[in-house]
Write a protein that holds these residues in place. Sequence first.
Motif, mmCIF file in Angstrom:
data_model
loop_
_atom_site.group_PDB
_atom_site.id
_atom_site.type_symbol
_atom_site.label_atom_id
_atom_site.label_comp_id
_atom_site.label_asym_id
_atom_site.label_seq_id
_atom_site.Cartn_x
_atom_site.Cartn_y
_atom_site.Cartn_z
ATOM 1 N N TYR A 75 1.947 16.839 -12.054
ATOM 2 C CA TYR A 75 0.391 17.978 -12.322
ATOM 3 C C TYR A 75 0.410 19.040 -11.190
ATOM 4 O O TYR A 75 -0.567 19.321 -11.014
ATOM 5 N N GLY A 76 1.600 19.060 -10.421
ATOM 6 C CA GLY A 76 1.461 20.128 -9.053
ATOM 7 C C GLY A 76 -0.028 19.103 -7.798
ATOM 8 O O GLY A 76 -0.069 20.684 -7.430
ATOM 9 N N TYR A 77 0.547 18.471 -8.016
ATOM 10 C CA TYR A 77 -0.707 18.039 -6.688
ATOM 11 C C TYR A 77 0.864 17.515 -5.583
ATOM 12 O O TYR A 77 0.050 17.714 -4.464
ATOM 13 N N TYR A 78 1.924 16.841 -5.958
ATOM 14 C CA TYR A 78 2.358 16.369 -4.128
ATOM 15 C C TYR A 78 3.546 16.578 -5.568
ATOM 16 O O TYR A 78 4.262 17.074 -6.493
ATOM 17 N N GLU A 79 4.727 17.065 -4.034
ATOM 18 C CA GLU A 79 6.350 17.494 -4.217
ATOM 19 C C GLU A 79 6.680 16.719 -3.282
ATOM 20 O O GLU A 79 6.460 16.237 -2.510
ATOM 21 N N PHE A 80 7.926 16.353 -3.879
ATOM 22 C CA PHE A 80 9.083 15.280 -3.061
ATOM 23 C C PHE A 80 9.789 16.414 -1.742
ATOM 24 O O PHE A 80 10.298 17.336 -2.137
ATOM 25 N N LEU A 137 0.910 -1.415 -0.088
ATOM 26 C CA LEU A 137 -0.261 -0.151 0.089
ATOM 27 C C LEU A 137 0.724 1.289 0.328
ATOM 28 O O LEU A 137 0.441 2.469 -0.554
ATOM 29 N N ASP A 138 1.333 1.079 0.537
ATOM 30 C CA ASP A 138 3.314 2.519 1.012
ATOM 31 C C ASP A 138 3.874 2.465 -0.428
ATOM 32 O O ASP A 138 3.761 3.542 -0.870
ATOM 33 N N LEU A 139 3.871 1.407 -1.052
ATOM 34 C CA LEU A 139 4.602 1.700 -2.516
ATOM 35 C C LEU A 139 3.292 2.499 -3.258
ATOM 36 O O LEU A 139 3.554 2.860 -4.341
ATOM 37 N N MET A 140 2.262 1.861 -3.503
ATOM 38 C CA MET A 140 1.586 2.365 -4.356
ATOM 39 C C MET A 140 1.263 4.539 -4.014
ATOM 40 O O MET A 140 0.485 4.684 -4.814
ATOM 41 N N HIS A 141 0.720 4.455 -2.985
ATOM 42 C CA HIS A 141 1.381 5.564 -1.974
ATOM 43 C C HIS A 141 2.242 6.306 -3.181
ATOM 44 O O HIS A 141 2.278 7.547 -3.904
ATOM 45 N N ILE A 142 3.029 6.210 -3.232
ATOM 46 C CA ILE A 142 4.585 6.808 -3.077
ATOM 47 C C ILE A 142 4.031 7.107 -4.760
ATOM 48 O O ILE A 142 4.557 7.385 -5.581
ATOM 49 N N ALA A 143 3.859 6.112 -5.646
ATOM 50 C CA ALA A 143 3.421 6.239 -6.882
ATOM 51 C C ALA A 143 2.861 6.759 -7.190
ATOM 52 O O ALA A 143 3.213 8.028 -8.447
ATOM 53 N N ILE A 144 1.686 7.199 -6.704
ATOM 54 C CA ILE A 144 0.690 7.578 -6.771
ATOM 55 C C ILE A 144 1.446 9.260 -6.743
ATOM 56 O O ILE A 144 0.931 10.309 -7.740
ATOM 57 N N CYS A 145 1.605 9.307 -5.826
ATOM 58 C CA CYS A 145 2.332 10.790 -5.850
ATOM 59 C C CYS A 145 3.498 11.342 -6.219
ATOM 60 O O CYS A 145 3.517 12.428 -7.275
ATOM 61 N N ARG A 146 4.356 10.235 -6.958
ATOM 62 C CA ARG A 146 5.593 10.365 -7.871
ATOM 63 C C ARG A 146 5.205 10.529 -9.295
ATOM 64 O O ARG A 146 4.942 11.604 -9.969
ATOM 65 N N LEU A 147 3.670 9.791 -9.637
ATOM 66 C CA LEU A 147 2.758 10.008 -10.634
ATOM 67 C C LEU A 147 1.877 11.368 -11.489
ATOM 68 O O LEU A 147 2.038 12.320 -11.990
ATOM 69 N N TYR A 188 6.379 12.777 0.017
ATOM 70 C CA TYR A 188 5.912 13.976 -0.870
ATOM 71 C C TYR A 188 4.893 14.273 0.176
ATOM 72 O O TYR A 188 4.696 14.011 1.009
ATOM 73 N N LYS A 189 4.555 15.690 -0.251
ATOM 74 C CA LYS A 189 4.346 16.656 0.574
ATOM 75 C C LYS A 189 2.966 17.051 -0.315
ATOM 76 O O LYS A 189 3.085 17.232 -1.654
ATOM 77 N N ILE A 190 1.892 17.489 -0.047
ATOM 78 C CA ILE A 190 0.388 17.604 -1.075
ATOM 79 C C ILE A 190 1.007 19.345 -1.266
ATOM 80 O O ILE A 190 0.870 19.942 0.163
ATOM 81 N N LYS A 191 1.053 19.063 -1.921
ATOM 82 C CA LYS A 191 0.652 20.800 -2.713
ATOM 83 C C LYS A 191 -0.728 21.179 -3.254
ATOM 84 O O LYS A 191 -0.685 22.756 -3.168
ATOM 85 N N GLU A 192 -1.526 20.452 -3.178
ATOM 86 C CA GLU A 192 -2.705 20.973 -4.589
ATOM 87 C C GLU A 192 -3.814 20.127 -3.917
ATOM 88 O O GLU A 192 -3.272 18.965 -4.570
ATOM 89 N N GLU A 193 -4.865 19.593 -3.400
ATOM 90 C CA GLU A 193 -5.505 18.783 -3.058
ATOM 91 C C GLU A 193 -6.521 18.550 -4.772
ATOM 92 O O GLU A 193 -6.581 19.070 -5.136
ATOM 93 N N LEU A 194 -6.550 17.055 -4.765
ATOM 94 C CA LEU A 194 -7.009 16.674 -5.755
ATOM 95 C C LEU A 194 -8.661 16.999 -5.951
ATOM 96 O O LEU A 194 -8.763 17.259 -5.032
#
Length: 118
Positions: free
Chosen positions: A69-74, A55-65, A85-91
């Motif tokens: 698009y400006g939703y997450y930042e490493f 589940l954590d790996l999928m979370h990493i992937a979603i953040c990276r993917l 990652y930290k959230i930059k903008e809510e989906l």
Amino acid sequence: MARDEELKNRWKSLVTKLSNQFADGDALELDAIIYLVGVQELGQYHRKYKKDDKLDLMHIAICRLLEPYGYYEFDFFDEEGWPHYKIKEELPVLKAGEQAVLMKQAIVDYFLEKAFIQ
């Protein structure tokens, strides 16, 4: 309409290529491809993962993917090498079909960037 067709063709090509490489030709589903991106991003290929790790790996992937698009930042790598990652903008609120299209586009973009597909 051409952009939708291009995404559809690239997605089909990507699924075929990944399925042949990782699933003996059985078509991989979206979640499985997200998982593979997570393993790729973590870079720890030859270890066994527990359910929580997956589940954590999928979370990493979603953040990276979704980072381009400006939703997450490493943010940082922890002591075990896991990226955070930290959230930059809510989906935005999306319907299930819209979520799938967004993720497919993000995955195709990721594999284009990695030169795995053209």
